[in-house]
Motif scaffolding. Structure first.
Motif, mmCIF file in Angstrom:
data_model
loop_
_atom_site.group_PDB
_atom_site.id
_atom_site.type_symbol
_atom_site.label_atom_id
_atom_site.label_comp_id
_atom_site.label_asym_id
_atom_site.label_seq_id
_atom_site.Cartn_x
_atom_site.Cartn_y
_atom_site.Cartn_z
ATOM 1 N N ARG A 185 7.423 -1.279 -4.129
ATOM 2 C CA ARG A 185 7.227 -0.045 -3.354
ATOM 3 C C ARG A 185 5.940 -0.113 -2.540
ATOM 4 O O ARG A 185 5.896 0.319 -1.383
ATOM 5 N N TYR A 186 4.884 -0.635 -3.147
ATOM 6 C CA TYR A 186 3.607 -0.808 -2.430
ATOM 7 C C TYR A 186 3.805 -1.708 -1.216
ATOM 8 O O TYR A 186 3.394 -1.373 -0.111
ATOM 9 N N LEU A 187 4.411 -2.870 -1.425
ATOM 10 C CA LEU A 187 4.585 -3.824 -0.331
ATOM 11 C C LEU A 187 5.448 -3.266 0.791
ATOM 12 O O LEU A 187 5.229 -3.593 1.966
ATOM 13 N N GLU A 188 6.418 -2.432 0.449
ATOM 14 C CA GLU A 188 7.324 -1.866 1.448
ATOM 15 C C GLU A 188 6.806 -0.568 2.067
ATOM 16 O O GLU A 188 7.379 -0.079 3.041
ATOM 17 N N HIS A 189 5.736 -0.016 1.522
ATOM 18 C CA HIS A 189 5.212 1.255 2.023
ATOM 19 C C HIS A 189 4.821 1.113 3.502
ATOM 20 O O HIS A 189 4.200 0.126 3.894
ATOM 21 N N PRO A 190 5.178 2.080 4.327
ATOM 22 C CA PRO A 190 4.863 1.994 5.760
ATOM 23 C C PRO A 190 3.375 1.800 6.069
ATOM 24 O O PRO A 190 3.030 1.073 7.004
ATOM 25 N N ALA A 191 2.496 2.416 5.306
ATOM 26 C CA ALA A 191 1.056 2.239 5.543
ATOM 27 C C ALA A 191 0.629 0.807 5.262
ATOM 28 O O ALA A 191 -0.189 0.238 5.999
ATOM 29 N N HIS A 192 1.169 0.210 4.195
ATOM 30 C CA HIS A 192 0.863 -1.197 3.905
ATOM 31 C C HIS A 192 1.418 -2.097 4.997
ATOM 32 O O HIS A 192 0.740 -3.007 5.470
#
Length: 97
Positions: A70-77
């Motif tokens: 989820r972190y890696l796919e988060h738009p901000a990331h």
């Protein structure tokens, strides 16, 4: 818990003082407050000048592999990483602790 480490090397001729680099640093610094999956977050410039050293580092943690995804796919990331692709290369390590 999963530790996520990233080491960045600025491309040849790129300075950490350039505005685009500083914007990239700000984008990464903001992730701590934007991505709820992050249980630990720090990022900073390397302070040594050894030839084998990388220039910038991220040290972070998430609860599990689902949270990492989820972190890696988060738009901000995704947006922050896209900025860094313009002026740096990097290596990562993800490991369970």
């Amino acid at each position: 818990m999963i530790r996520h480490l990233v080491l960045f090397k600025l491309n040849e001729g790129v300075s950490r003082d350039e505005e685009r680099v500083q914007a990239g640093v700000r984008a990464f610094a903001a992730l701590e407050k934007e991505i709820p999956e992050l249980t630990f977050w720090e990022c900073a410039w390397n302070i040594t000048d050894r030839p084998i050293a990388y220039d910038f580092a991220i040290n972070s943690a998430v609860a599990d592999t689902d949270a990492l995804k989820r972190y890696l796919e988060h738009p901000a990331h995704q947006a922050a990483a896209a900025q860094w692709r313009e002026f740096a290369t990097w290596v990562i390590a993800d490991y369970a602790i």
